[in-house]
Design an enzyme around this catalytic site. Structure first.
Site, mmCIF file in Angstrom:
data_model
loop_
_atom_site.group_PDB
_atom_site.id
_atom_site.type_symbol
_atom_site.label_atom_id
_atom_site.label_comp_id
_atom_site.label_asym_id
_atom_site.label_seq_id
_atom_site.Cartn_x
_atom_site.Cartn_y
_atom_site.Cartn_z
ATOM 1 N N ASP A 111 0.816 -1.213 0.000
ATOM 2 C CA ASP A 111 0.000 0.000 0.000
ATOM 3 C C ASP A 111 0.850 1.263 0.000
ATOM 4 O OD1 ASP A 111 -2.130 -1.734 0.146
ATOM 5 O OD2 ASP A 111 -3.229 -0.481 1.558
ATOM 6 N N CYS A 163 0.782 -8.071 5.376
ATOM 7 C CA CYS A 163 0.430 -6.674 5.123
ATOM 8 C C CYS A 163 -1.005 -6.487 4.654
ATOM 9 C CB CYS A 163 1.422 -6.050 4.147
ATOM 10 S SG CYS A 163 3.042 -5.804 4.913
ATOM 11 N N ASP A 164 -1.420 -5.267 4.783
ATOM 12 C CA ASP A 164 -2.716 -4.670 4.569
ATOM 13 C C ASP A 164 -3.836 -5.563 4.050
ATOM 14 O OD1 ASP A 164 -1.334 -2.623 5.569
ATOM 15 O OD2 ASP A 164 -1.536 -1.289 3.894
ATOM 16 N N LYS A 165 -3.994 -5.707 2.734
ATOM 17 C CA LYS A 165 -5.154 -6.419 2.192
ATOM 18 C C LYS A 165 -4.906 -7.917 2.081
ATOM 19 C CE LYS A 165 -6.387 -2.242 1.898
ATOM 20 N NZ LYS A 165 -5.083 -1.710 2.281
ATOM 21 N N CYS A 175 5.022 -2.111 8.574
ATOM 22 C CA CYS A 175 5.396 -0.788 9.088
ATOM 23 C C CYS A 175 5.070 -0.656 10.568
ATOM 24 C CB CYS A 175 4.726 0.295 8.260
ATOM 25 S SG CYS A 175 5.174 0.218 6.512
ATOM 26 N N GLU A 234 -6.986 4.839 -0.786
ATOM 27 C CA GLU A 234 -6.652 5.430 0.509
ATOM 28 C C GLU A 234 -6.178 6.864 0.305
ATOM 29 O OE1 GLU A 234 -5.296 1.512 3.079
ATOM 30 O OE2 GLU A 234 -3.771 2.935 2.414
ATOM 31 N N SER A 252 -5.558 5.147 5.122
ATOM 32 C CA SER A 252 -4.531 4.249 5.620
ATOM 33 C C SER A 252 -4.659 4.159 7.133
ATOM 34 C CB SER A 252 -3.150 4.791 5.248
ATOM 35 O OG SER A 252 -2.152 4.216 6.057
#
Length: 482
Positions: free
Chosen positions: A81, A122-124, A195, A443, A469
């Site tokens: 992302d 991570c994210d998705k 992160c 985002e 985000s």
């Protein structure tokens, strides 16, 4: 009881299937009653949170073999992302969640795995894998690769959002030099891992552990640590037990599991993206999870932690401060008992917690805010609801009145911000960035971070049909529906 993998390895009719399996190196003894375990790995050189997964793959493989199973690795795509932010790449971030779920479903069904290990971070990617596990409903366990360590610059800890996105705003406002900006971008992300703050990746990883789909400490154990290796090994071994006992995701992903996840999210002040993801996972699990529940639980769940981007603590502090078990213990009777992939129920895990760092995870009576980190808003602009990360909004911005400044894309918004056209008292409206308008529900981290970096976080608000985000902070309202 016949196993799923019997469909590809038992009987005269399966001679062709066995021949092809032998071609991959499968030994003859594995064709009997050895569980076939799929390992969905999202390793890639593109995403910092995933570059260390080759190492974890080895430990998962060792664990599966030690447990008496036979592992088969297959690849899953991923999008970073942070790298895809601020340009057309962000159109693909949320949609890839569905591709991931579909990919895992397709491979697992086509090859009749008895169980699956889901290696993610991570994210998705994490919610996509959880959606697949709930949809397939075959024994599953999630291994999240872990958070990144913070960087260091002149004695101060550095991290991704504050030392890149917000640093750009500070540079444009003349608050830091070009040399300082260069040092930020080279030192903000010192190595592998998701992160460092409580952004979407780490929030989802914490909630995965909370719901019982990963082993204790997995949600916070740091990337590239020996502890993470041991968790990967134990997860590989444990999936074989889950297969033998037929412990499937829908036995774990109950309404209680989702309520616990929402409460932990609210207590930590996690990413607003979790609203989208938990609703999607619950849908796959067949659990009714109304949007209003987030607001109902928020009213009675104090915000007891303040991690970056809102506060000055990081995932490493949360881990060493007691991890998710400590958060659950702080919440006490607000947490419902539920089974987990470890074999222990939530209440038993909580009873085993023997240390909580009160600076990082405060007692309920010393909470940062009486309500949780997320609120659901409704009004004439958003009759079907909108989401705000209220833990990231200062007290004097809880009530704000300003002049609407309307933009039809993120790019138009950024041009106005960087061009000095946004002033105190402006209410930025970013339209046509929703699921269809974007498309892909981009985002809006770049605009929100620029506002904060330029010192406008106490005087400018933003509303959008896009999303944010996990690194967004300030008076920013997203997910406007319709």
């Amino acid at each position: 009881m016949p196993s799923r993998s019997d469909r590809i390895k038992k009987g005269v009719d399966r001679v062709p299937s066995r021949a092809l399996l032998y071609a991959t190196g499968v030994p003859k003894e594995a064709m009997s009653d050895t569980p076939f375990i799929g390992v969905a790995s999202s390793f890639t050189d593109l995403i910092p949170g995933h570059i260390g997964m080759r190492d974890l793959e080895r430990y998962i493989e060792k664990g599966v073999h030690s447990g008496g199973g036979y592992p088969f690795f297959f690849g899953i795509p991923g999008v970073c992302d942070g790298i895809s932010m601020g340009h057309r790449g962000m159109h693909y971030s949320l949609p890839i969640r569905e591709l991931i779920a579909d990919s895992i479903e397709s491979v697992a069904e086509a090859h009749a795995f008895d169980g699956i290990v889901l290696l993610t971070n991570c994210d998705k990617i994490t919610p996509g894998m959880l959606m697949a596990s709930a949809r397939l409903n075959i024994p599953s366990i999630v291994v999240t690769a872990g958070p990144m360590m913070t960087g260091r610059y002149r004695g101060e800890r550095t991290s991704f959002i504050r030392n890149t996105f917000e640093a750009m705003g500070r540079f444009r406002a003349g608050k830091i030099s070009k040399d300082e900006l260069d040092s930020c971008e080279q030192g903000a992300c010192p190595g592998a891992g998701s992160c460092q703050g409580l952004y979407t990746a780490n929030t989802m990883n914490c909630l995965t552990e909370t719901m019982g789909m990963s082993l204790p400490w997995c949600g916070t154990a740091l990337a590239q640590s020996a502890e993470k290796r041991r968790i990967a090994y134990a997860s590989g071994s444990r999936i074989v037990d889950l297969v033998k006992k037929d412990i499937t995701p829908r036995k774990i992903l109950t309404r209680a599991a989702f309520e616990n996840a929402i409460r932990v999210d609210l207590a930590l002040g996690g990413s607003s993206n979790t609203v989208l993801h938990l609703l999607a996972i619950a849908h796959e699990a067949g659990v009714d999870l109304p949007l209003e529940l987030f607001d109902e639980l928020s009213k009675e769940t104090p915000n007891i932690s303040s991690l970056e981007p809102v506060g000055n603590y990081y995932m490493e502090d949360l881990h060493w401060g007691g991890g998710i078990g400590a958060v659950l213990k702080r919440l006490g009777n607000k947490i419902k008992d539920n089974p987990t992939v470890s074999g222990d129920r939530i209440k038993k895990i909580v009873r085993g917690v023997d240390f909580i760092d009160g600076r990082v995870i405060k007692p309920l009576e010393e909470a940062y805010h009486a309500e949780g980190g997320i609120a659901i808003l409704k009004g004439n602009i958003a009759p079907l609801g909108a989401v705000v990360k209220q833990s990231g909004v200062s007290d004097n911005m809880m009530l704000f009145k300003g002049k609407a400044r309307c933009f039809d894309s993120e790019e138009e918004t950024m041009e106005a911000i960087h061009g000095g056209k946004i002033k105190k008292g402006d209410f930025i409206v970013v339209r046509y960035e929703g699921p269809k308008g974007g498309p892909g529900m981009r985002e809006m981290l770049a605009p929100t971070a620029a506002i904060m970096g330029m010192g406008l976080g106490e005087s400018v608000a933003l509303v959008t049909d896009g999303r944010f985000s996990g690194g967004t902070r300030g008076p920013c309202i997203g997910h406007v529906s319709p």
